[in-house]
Motif scaffolding. Structure first.
Motif, PDB file in Angstrom:
ATOM      1  N   LEU A   1      -0.240   9.295  14.438  1.00  0.00           N
ATOM      2  CA  LEU A   1       0.491   7.416  14.714  1.00  0.00           C
ATOM      3  C   LEU A   1       0.538   7.432  13.658  1.00  0.00           C
ATOM      4  O   LEU A   1       1.517   5.888  13.513  1.00  0.00           O
ATOM      5  CB  LEU A   1      -0.036   7.034  15.427  1.00  0.00           C
ATOM      6  N   ARG A   2       0.081   7.243  12.121  1.00  0.00           N
ATOM      7  CA  ARG A   2       0.143   6.269  10.900  1.00  0.00           C
ATOM      8  C   ARG A   2       1.746   7.002  10.763  1.00  0.00           C
ATOM      9  O   ARG A   2       1.525   5.136   9.736  1.00  0.00           O
ATOM     10  CB  ARG A   2      -0.377   7.273  10.228  1.00  0.00           C
ATOM     11  N   PRO A   3       2.387   7.188  10.751  1.00  0.00           N
ATOM     12  CA  PRO A   3       4.306   6.606  10.446  1.00  0.00           C
ATOM     13  C   PRO A   3       4.180   5.461  11.533  1.00  0.00           C
ATOM     14  O   PRO A   3       5.970   4.946  10.478  1.00  0.00           O
ATOM     15  CB  PRO A   3       4.724   7.875  10.723  1.00  0.00           C
TER      16      PRO A   3
ATOM     17  N   GLY B   1       1.020  -1.345   0.065  1.00  0.00           N
ATOM     18  CA  GLY B   1      -0.371   0.183  -0.004  1.00  0.00           C
ATOM     19  C   GLY B   1       1.022   1.624   0.177  1.00  0.00           C
ATOM     20  O   GLY B   1       1.517   1.920  -0.540  1.00  0.00           O
ATOM     21  N   ASN B   2       1.043   1.817   0.376  1.00  0.00           N
ATOM     22  CA  ASN B   2       1.629   3.312   1.327  1.00  0.00           C
ATOM     23  C   ASN B   2       2.775   2.892   2.010  1.00  0.00           C
ATOM     24  O   ASN B   2       3.719   3.340   2.282  1.00  0.00           O
ATOM     25  CB  ASN B   2       0.941   5.214   2.113  1.00  0.00           C
ATOM     26  N   ARG B   3       3.018   1.916   2.358  1.00  0.00           N
ATOM     27  CA  ARG B   3       3.605   1.411   3.314  1.00  0.00           C
ATOM     28  C   ARG B   3       5.014   1.017   2.187  1.00  0.00           C
ATOM     29  O   ARG B   3       5.492   0.279   2.083  1.00  0.00           O
ATOM     30  CB  ARG B   3       3.661   0.421   4.318  1.00  0.00           C
ATOM     31  N   PHE B   4       6.013   1.281   3.167  1.00  0.00           N
ATOM     32  CA  PHE B   4       7.653   0.923   2.544  1.00  0.00           C
ATOM     33  C   PHE B   4       8.488   0.015   4.254  1.00  0.00           C
ATOM     34  O   PHE B   4       8.607   1.330   5.303  1.00  0.00           O
ATOM     35  CB  PHE B   4       8.885   2.170   2.156  1.00  0.00           C
TER      36      PHE B   4
ATOM     37  N   VAL C   1      -4.836  -2.730   1.471  1.00  0.00           N
ATOM     38  CA  VAL C   1      -5.229  -1.768   2.637  1.00  0.00           C
ATOM     39  C   VAL C   1      -5.019  -1.229   3.912  1.00  0.00           C
ATOM     40  O   VAL C   1      -4.455  -0.020   4.509  1.00  0.00           O
ATOM     41  CB  VAL C   1      -6.815  -2.041   2.464  1.00  0.00           C
ATOM     42  N   HIS C   2      -4.489  -2.103   4.957  1.00  0.00           N
ATOM     43  CA  HIS C   2      -3.831  -2.341   6.133  1.00  0.00           C
ATOM     44  C   HIS C   2      -2.423  -2.189   5.708  1.00  0.00           C
ATOM     45  O   HIS C   2      -2.140  -3.316   7.457  1.00  0.00           O
ATOM     46  CB  HIS C   2      -5.007  -3.419   6.668  1.00  0.00           C
ATOM     47  N   GLU C   3      -1.803  -2.438   5.401  1.00  0.00           N
ATOM     48  CA  GLU C   3      -0.344  -2.804   5.296  1.00  0.00           C
ATOM     49  C   GLU C   3       0.128  -3.649   5.776  1.00  0.00           C
ATOM     50  O   GLU C   3       0.852  -3.348   7.077  1.00  0.00           O
ATOM     51  CB  GLU C   3       0.298  -1.191   5.939  1.00  0.00           C
ATOM     52  N   PHE C   4      -0.453  -5.049   5.592  1.00  0.00           N
ATOM     53  CA  PHE C   4       0.166  -5.763   6.413  1.00  0.00           C
ATOM     54  C   PHE C   4       0.831  -6.969   5.623  1.00  0.00           C
ATOM     55  O   PHE C   4       0.124  -6.766   4.319  1.00  0.00           O
ATOM     56  CB  PHE C   4      -0.796  -6.651   6.373  1.00  0.00           C
ATOM     57  N   VAL C   5       1.754  -7.552   5.508  1.00  0.00           N
ATOM     58  CA  VAL C   5       2.367  -8.373   4.712  1.00  0.00           C
ATOM     59  C   VAL C   5       3.161  -9.589   6.080  1.00  0.00           C
ATOM     60  O   VAL C   5       3.726  -9.346   7.026  1.00  0.00           O
ATOM     61  CB  VAL C   5       3.798  -8.156   3.876  1.00  0.00           C
ATOM     62  N   MET C   6       3.367 -10.513   5.070  1.00  0.00           N
ATOM     63  CA  MET C   6       3.645 -12.083   6.034  1.00  0.00           C
ATOM     64  C   MET C   6       4.275 -12.813   5.300  1.00  0.00           C
ATOM     65  O   MET C   6       3.975 -12.699   3.980  1.00  0.00           O
ATOM     66  CB  MET C   6       2.428 -12.632   6.966  1.00  0.00           C
ATOM     67  N   SER C   7       5.298 -13.208   6.023  1.00  0.00           N
ATOM     68  CA  SER C   7       5.836 -13.936   4.784  1.00  0.00           C
ATOM     69  C   SER C   7       6.502 -15.784   5.756  1.00  0.00           C
ATOM     70  O   SER C   7       6.532 -15.359   6.676  1.00  0.00           O
ATOM     71  CB  SER C   7       7.335 -13.631   3.868  1.00  0.00           C
TER      72      SER C   7
ATOM     73  N   ILE D   1       8.678 -17.412  10.319  1.00  0.00           N
ATOM     74  CA  ILE D   1       7.966 -17.020  10.111  1.00  0.00           C
ATOM     75  C   ILE D   1       7.481 -15.057  10.193  1.00  0.00           C
ATOM     76  O   ILE D   1       8.662 -14.628  11.717  1.00  0.00           O
ATOM     77  CB  ILE D   1       6.425 -17.086  11.793  1.00  0.00           C
ATOM     78  N   TYR D   2       7.865 -14.137   9.215  1.00  0.00           N
ATOM     79  CA  TYR D   2       8.156 -13.077   9.333  1.00  0.00           C
ATOM     80  C   TYR D   2       6.336 -11.976   9.003  1.00  0.00           C
ATOM     81  O   TYR D   2       5.839 -12.536   7.863  1.00  0.00           O
ATOM     82  CB  TYR D   2       8.500 -12.499   7.916  1.00  0.00           C
ATOM     83  N   PHE D   3       6.460 -11.114   9.871  1.00  0.00           N
ATOM     84  CA  PHE D   3       5.015 -10.023   9.435  1.00  0.00           C
ATOM     85  C   PHE D   3       5.834  -8.978   9.545  1.00  0.00           C
ATOM     86  O   PHE D   3       6.815  -8.160  10.239  1.00  0.00           O
ATOM     87  CB  PHE D   3       4.205 -10.342  10.993  1.00  0.00           C
ATOM     88  N   GLY D   4       4.885  -7.483   8.692  1.00  0.00           N
ATOM     89  CA  GLY D   4       4.995  -6.119   9.056  1.00  0.00           C
ATOM     90  C   GLY D   4       3.544  -5.603   8.769  1.00  0.00           C
ATOM     91  O   GLY D   4       2.369  -6.533   8.594  1.00  0.00           O
ATOM     92  N   LYS D   5       3.548  -4.737  10.066  1.00  0.00           N
ATOM     93  CA  LYS D   5       2.508  -3.692  10.049  1.00  0.00           C
ATOM     94  C   LYS D   5       2.567  -2.587   9.943  1.00  0.00           C
ATOM     95  O   LYS D   5       2.735  -2.262  11.167  1.00  0.00           O
ATOM     96  CB  LYS D   5       1.769  -4.950  11.193  1.00  0.00           C
TER      97      LYS D   5
END
Length: 337
Positions: free
Chosen positions: A175-177, A34-37, A126-132, A159-163
């Motif tokens: 708090l969005r950043p 989404g917008n998240r790097f 949409v929710h800036e979530f990723v999992m590997s 397991i890796y994740f980012g939110k």
């Protein structure tokens, strides 16, 4: 490493690399949801699948041994996407061990080679979530036992994740950043124990010393505040360009023996790592302090620093292109949405 002491040097290196790699233009891949790097982090692996090169990574700290040892590591890692969602990485570390007591000889040599197979299983823009999910293999016998490299393989499914918090309401837009990432792995040694036979010098009797190799939970996370996100997706405060490229963060890297612990014990060890990342469209530079959580984890504050190249942004149609498939849709961590 003191960030204040090194700011001038890092800024100079950033300018030099910017001239070498070209001006900031649209980045092609790296982990943008989404917008998240999600930048590459130093203590734990980021949740993305990318073509990238970390070279060099340098750290220095005193170990938790008795007596402690000054350890310095220089390492590198190369990650190559096979498909857009699957990558294989190869890493190597050269270790220098220098005892605090100058009368005791040190040691140096390579740690075991490591290979990581990583697959991105889920991505929600949409929710800036990723999992590997991934599997790390440490190849036993490829390093030097004088610096602690094991003679057997170790397998670590992870397991890796980012939110990202870009989906928060307007009332807490500041708090969005913020983003969090994490990983949980279970290290399984290829050998349950090692028995060493010897002779007692006093009695001449035969001796046998057995060391059990524990199964270890490797876990950790980061909390980060993205200034690029603040400018591009929340509000432009008119800050200096250098500040708008920073991602302050705190990492935690922890290890807990959980099985086969007869000789190792079950004490959790690890470090808390406050630091900062300067993010460009083709590379990043990062530095963090290494603060041990207890005596077993180390005896002073160390540091770690890294230059990380985004190969998928530097050469998206060459070395940065997946082996199967074309370059991905252009995107940039600095684009205004």
């Amino acid at each position: 490493m003191s960030i204040n002491r090194t700011r001038a040097g890092v800024a100079g290196l950033v300018i030099a690399l910017g001239s070498l790699l070209g001006p900031d233009s649209g980045a092609y891949a790296h982990e943008i949801v989404g917008n998240r790097f999600f930048p590459a982090t130093l203590g734990i692996d980021d949740p993305g699948v990318n073509d990238e090169l970390s070279l060099p990574t340098f750290d220095s700290f005193k170990t938790g041994d008795v007596p402690p040892v000054r350890q310095r590591d220089v390492s590198g890692e190369f990650s190559k996407r096979i498909t857009e969602d699957f990558a294989i990485s190869f890493g190597s570390t050269y270790t220098f061990l220098g005892p605090i007591d100058p009368t005791v000889p040190g040691a140096n040599g390579f740690q075991n080679l490591e290979t990581t197979f990583k697959y991105r299983v889920f991505k929600d823009p949409v929710h800036e979530f990723v999992m590997s999910v991934g599997l790390n293999v440490e190849w036993g016998g490829t390093g030097s036992q004088s610096v602690g490299a094991d003679p057997f393989n170790t397998y670590t499914p992870t397991i890796y994740f980012g939110k990202g918090f870009g989906d928060l309401p307007d009332t807490v837009s500041w708090l969005r950043p913020v983003a969090i990432t994490g990983q949980v792995g279970y290290a399984i040694p290829g050998r349950n124990f090692t028995t060493t036979f010897g002779i007692d010098p006093d009695t001449g009797a035969s001796t046998a010393d057995t060391e059990f190799h524990p199964r270890v939970l490797n876990w950790g996370g980061t909390i980060q505040y993205s200034m690029p996100y603040l400018k591009s997706s929340v509000i432009d405060l008119g800050l200096p360009d250098f500040i708008n490229h920073l991602v302050p963060l705190v990492e935690a890297t922890l290890q807990t023996p959980v099985a086969n612990t007869l000789t190792s014990g079950t004490t959790t060890t690890g470090t808390i790592n406050p630091g900062v990342i300067w993010v460009g469209n083709k590379f990043q530079i990062a530095a963090e302090a290494l603060i041990p959580i207890n005596r077993q984890s180390g005896t002073n504050v160390g540091f770690i620093a890294q230059l990380h190249l985004y190969l998928d942004d530097i050469d998206p149609r060459g070395i940065g292109k997946p082996i199967f498939g074309g370059p991905v849709q252009p995107a940039s961590p600095f684009a205004r949405n």
